[in-house]
Design a protein around this motif. Structure first.
Motif, PDB file in Angstrom:
ATOM      1  N   PHE A  98      -3.029  23.863   6.950  1.00  0.00           N
ATOM      2  CA  PHE A  98      -2.893  22.370   7.192  1.00  0.00           C
ATOM      3  C   PHE A  98      -2.322  21.757   5.959  1.00  0.00           C
ATOM      4  CE2 PHE A  98      -4.508  23.054  11.556  1.00  0.00           C
ATOM      5  CZ  PHE A  98      -4.098  21.931  12.413  1.00  0.00           C
ATOM      6  N   GLY A  99      -1.211  21.029   5.974  1.00  0.00           N
ATOM      7  CA  GLY A  99      -1.030  20.343   4.804  1.00  0.00           C
ATOM      8  C   GLY A  99      -0.647  18.868   5.664  1.00  0.00           C
ATOM      9  N   SER A 100      -0.268  18.120   4.670  1.00  0.00           N
ATOM     10  CA  SER A 100       0.076  16.579   5.098  1.00  0.00           C
ATOM     11  C   SER A 100       1.326  15.997   4.471  1.00  0.00           C
ATOM     12  CB  SER A 100      -1.167  15.770   4.824  1.00  0.00           C
ATOM     13  OG  SER A 100      -0.982  14.637   5.178  1.00  0.00           O
ATOM     14  N   ILE A 110      -8.906  16.358   3.333  1.00  0.00           N
ATOM     15  CA  ILE A 110      -9.310  17.793   2.708  1.00  0.00           C
ATOM     16  C   ILE A 110      -9.727  17.262   1.180  1.00  0.00           C
ATOM     17  CG2 ILE A 110      -8.374  19.499   4.479  1.00  0.00           C
ATOM     18  CD1 ILE A 110      -5.848  19.464   2.510  1.00  0.00           C
ATOM     19  N   ASN A 111      -9.659  16.173   1.005  1.00  0.00           N
ATOM     20  CA  ASN A 111     -10.268  15.528  -0.552  1.00  0.00           C
ATOM     21  C   ASN A 111      -9.326  16.300  -1.615  1.00  0.00           C
ATOM     22  OD1 ASN A 111     -12.059  14.222  -1.832  1.00  0.00           O
ATOM     23  ND2 ASN A 111     -13.394  15.988  -2.379  1.00  0.00           N
ATOM     24  N   CYS A 112      -8.037  16.183  -1.321  1.00  0.00           N
ATOM     25  CA  CYS A 112      -7.197  16.711  -2.487  1.00  0.00           C
ATOM     26  C   CYS A 112      -5.914  16.175  -2.207  1.00  0.00           C
ATOM     27  CB  CYS A 112      -7.311  18.310  -2.705  1.00  0.00           C
ATOM     28  SG  CYS A 112      -6.464  19.092  -1.249  1.00  0.00           S
ATOM     29  N   SER A 113      -4.993  16.289  -3.349  1.00  0.00           N
ATOM     30  CA  SER A 113      -3.610  15.904  -3.367  1.00  0.00           C
ATOM     31  C   SER A 113      -3.045  16.814  -2.408  1.00  0.00           C
ATOM     32  CB  SER A 113      -3.069  15.659  -4.632  1.00  0.00           C
ATOM     33  OG  SER A 113      -2.905  17.069  -5.275  1.00  0.00           O
ATOM     34  N   ILE A 114      -1.929  16.441  -2.092  1.00  0.00           N
ATOM     35  CA  ILE A 114      -0.937  17.459  -1.269  1.00  0.00           C
ATOM     36  C   ILE A 114      -0.401  18.542  -2.110  1.00  0.00           C
ATOM     37  CG2 ILE A 114       1.567  17.788  -0.313  1.00  0.00           C
ATOM     38  CD1 ILE A 114       1.441  14.821   0.224  1.00  0.00           C
ATOM     39  N   ARG A 120      -4.208  25.606  -2.658  1.00  0.00           N
ATOM     40  CA  ARG A 120      -5.424  26.289  -2.190  1.00  0.00           C
ATOM     41  C   ARG A 120      -4.836  27.269  -1.168  1.00  0.00           C
ATOM     42  NH1 ARG A 120      -9.308  21.045  -0.700  1.00  0.00           N
ATOM     43  NH2 ARG A 120      -9.895  20.465  -2.889  1.00  0.00           N
ATOM     44  N   PHE A 121      -3.752  26.982  -0.500  1.00  0.00           N
ATOM     45  CA  PHE A 121      -3.360  27.838   0.532  1.00  0.00           C
ATOM     46  C   PHE A 121      -2.633  29.095   0.177  1.00  0.00           C
ATOM     47  CE2 PHE A 121      -2.505  23.629   3.194  1.00  0.00           C
ATOM     48  CZ  PHE A 121      -3.793  23.787   3.254  1.00  0.00           C
ATOM     49  N   ARG A 122      -2.114  29.202  -1.264  1.00  0.00           N
ATOM     50  CA  ARG A 122      -1.357  30.247  -1.582  1.00  0.00           C
ATOM     51  C   ARG A 122      -2.076  31.534  -1.529  1.00  0.00           C
ATOM     52  NH1 ARG A 122       3.221  29.637  -4.368  1.00  0.00           N
ATOM     53  NH2 ARG A 122       2.793  27.479  -4.818  1.00  0.00           N
TER      54      ARG A 122
END
Length: 287
Positions: A98-100, A110-114, A120-122
């Protein structure tokens, strides 16, 4: 008319925020009923910390017990490598990250920037690729955000493109708070289609203001052929006040049938599955 693919998200996205505790038996029976109705793509599990999402604490057991007929594919949310390992052990067919499109929503969710979330997903996508597992991407707040208001179409398209470049085979553009209209949804999709073919995009529209069906119809006109929906209209978002459930699968299938589209889903049996889970929610103990 072309075949429309429905991704049923009720067993995961729909149930995770319900205020009553749903038993494993009920979750498994819901999935069984959905399969009996002809549903072939089911988001059934979430491998996240049970401290944050207690409703999904039994995801491994659910996946162990659900039927495995040919042609049915199970999808699970896996935000990190630990979750991916659990999903692989559970035998899911596809995982999701999930991104935004909203910086404020990303930080609250998720307590972080886009940008940080994508990094994190990489490793998740790299490991999934090594395991031969498809990864689906979600772009939350693709049209509007409860904190920022309207989201620029180009901002949503940029996140979709980044997820695609990282290896996501399908990107679900999500109207998380249900404020989208055919006009704003088509503007967002037009921005995405400058970078990605329609075959790589899906619509995930909440029905907060009753526009989801119109948004689906408009999206079909833009070339999309995949849409998420939730049996009985279950679901919402804990980080988006006032965001009611996803659009009901029963309503989507009925409308698509009226338009002459084929989903492969038996509407009568789908409605029976919806009645089953509504009764379960009414009679379950609160958590």
């Amino acid at each position: 008319m072309a075949r429309i693919k429905i991704v049923e998200v009720g067993p995961r996205d729909g149930l995770q925020n319900e205020k009553v505790l749903i038993s494993t038996d009920t979750k498994v029976e819901l999935v069984e009923r959905l399969i009996a109705a002809g549903v072939t793509h089911i988001e059934a599990a979430s491998f996240v910390s049970p401290r944050w999402v207690p409703q999904m604490a039994d995801s491994a057991e659910v996946m162990r017990r659900v039927p495995r007929p040919a042609g049915v594919r199970y999808l699970a949310l896996t935000p990190n490598l630990q979750g991916l390992d659990a999903a692989l052990a559970a035998g899911v067919h596809e995982v999701a990250v999930f991104g935004s499109a909203s910086e404020a929503f990303s930080r609250r969710n998720i307590n972080c920037s886009i940008a940080e979330s994508l990094e994190r997903f990489r490793p998740v996508l790299a490991r999934a690729r090594d395991e031969g597992l498809k990864v689906r991407g979600y772009v939350s707040c693709a049209v509007a955000c409860p904190y920022e208001g309207a989201i620029a179409p180009e901002a949503a398209a940029e996140v979709a493109l980044r997820l695609h470049q990282m290896g996501c085979h399908e990107i679900a553009m999500s109207d998380t708070i249900g404020r989208g209209t055919p006009g704003t949804v088509c503007a967002m999709l037009a921005a995405c289609l400058k970078h990605l073919p329609a075959a790589h995009l899906a619509g995930h529209y909440h029905d907060t203001f009753g526009s989801a069906l119109a948004n689906i119809e408009a999206s079909i006109g833009m070339g999309l052929g995949t849409f998420d929906s939730s049996v009985a209209g279950l679901g919402g978002c804990p980080y988006a006040e006032g965001a009611t459930g996803n659009v009901a699968s029963e309503a989507v299938v009925a409308r698509l049938q009226e338009l002459g589209h084929d989903t492969g889903i038996d509407l009568t049996r789908l409605r029976e599955a919806g009645a089953f889970i509504r009764h379960a929610l009414l009679t379950a103990p609160r958590r």
